[in-house]
Motif scaffolding. Structure first.
Motif: not given
Length: 342
Positions: A28-51
């Motif tokens: 298990i990692l922390r969220w701040d271990d993910l390089n670039g996490w804060a800058e991503d378009d999470h909304g676009a990923a959520l739309d794809t997840f919902l598909n």
């Protein structure tokens, strides 16, 4: 012991076999271990997840899908309900790319259109059947009305079989889309690796375009190289997918350009969000959704990125052969269970 623990977790937590593999470690990692996490378009990923999340039958995933539908803050949704987990099986990370080809064809054989796309024959449905070389040498598919369309380039047909789906622009001005319909039961064998073994290229020189050019330059020897891969893929016509949507993935839903990846379902459950950090000439840090599989996609740190449709997408995808790391987002309770922390 590991097998008994896997069985217990499956029963207690409802883990699917794809989410558990005894030869892998889970950290298990922390969220701040993910390089670039804060800058991503999470909304676009959520739309794809919902598909595709609506097709995940497990109760935990069904609950997450219901929650996703009412989210107003996509990043908060992922951080609240998931934990990032690094799944490793001892193999190096490898990212490649794939795309939906566009071919030229006809409903009828004639002129340049001499190379068929076949439907699955009955005798190939129940297990290993003839190899690619045997199919082509025996004429076992000839004259049986299994042809969906005739294509103008045999190399395009071969690569369509590797991609698994594509679009065909027909000579009468219409078009059709084909999807994976089955295979002959033989394992995929890389012709790129075969060219390296023969000393034609170094490993770093091989790409889809390099292979295409070599096959076209070498006539009969090029045809024999294609037969080095005994796997033969059959197709089905896909008529219900809108032309502006991506091809159907393994979950029988359209996949999304630069948000969908193919994974090994032994390690990653289909429908799962996966954070990727791809290196190479064109680095990529992005939240993707695991919505597809592939015969060459094997391993916990192995993913194929969907680059879209057409020639430009194909050129981009064909250059990808990069390292990095991929981190699976798992429902919280499962994450801690898999990491042995409950």
């Amino acid at each position: 012991m590991m097998r008994r623990l896997a069985a217990a977790l499956t029963l207690v937590l409802g883990l699917t076999p794809a989410a558990w593999s005894s030869d892998a470690t889970h950290t298990i990692l922390r969220w701040d271990d993910l390089n670039g996490w804060a800058e991503d378009d999470h909304g676009a990923a959520l739309d794809t997840f919902l598909n595709t999340c609506r097709d995940m039958r497990d109760p935990d995933w069904a609950a997450l899908c219901r929650a996703a539908k009412v989210q107003t803050n996509a990043r908060a949704f992922f951080e609240l309900f998931f934990r990032p987990v690094m799944i490793e099986d001892g193999k190096r990370t490898l990212f490649t790319g794939y795309f939906e080809p566009e071919l030229r064809g006809s409903r009828y054989r004639g002129g340049p259109y001499q190379y068929p796309l076949y439907r699955l024959p009955e005798e190939a449905k129940d297990g290993p059947w003839l190899s690619r070389a045997a199919i082509e040498a025996s004429g076992a598919l000839d004259g049986r009305g299994l042809e969906i369309a005739w294509i103008d380039d045999p190399v395009d047909v071969f690569f369509l079989q590797i991609q698994g789906s594509g679009r065909v622009k027909l000579d009468d001005g219409s078009a059709l889309r084909v999807g994976y319909g089955g295979k002959n039961g033989h394992e995929y064998r890389s012709i790129g690796q075969e060219l390296v073994r023969r000393g034609e290229y170094e490993a770093h020189q091989v790409s889809a375009q390099v292979i295409r050019n070599w096959v076209r330059r070498n006539g009969e020897e090029g045809r024999e190289l294609l037969q080095h891969n005994p796997s033969f893929v059959f197709f089905r016509e896909v008529s219900k997918v809108p032309w502006d949507k991506g091809p159907l993935g393994a979950m029988n839903r359209s996949i999304t350009q630069m948000r969908s990846i193919a994974v090994d379902p032994k390690y990653v459950t289909l429908g799962t969000p996966v954070w990727i950090e791809k290196g190479g000439r064109d680095p990529l840090k992005r939240l993707m959704i695991a919505q597809d599989t592939g015969s060459a996609i094997k391993g916990a740190q192995r993913a194929d990125i969907f680059y879209g449709t057409g020639t430009k997408a194909g050129l981009r995808a064909g250059r990808i052969k990069d390292g990095g790391r991929m981190i699976t987002l798992m429902p919280i309770q499962r994450a801690y269970a898999m990491a042995g922390q409950i």
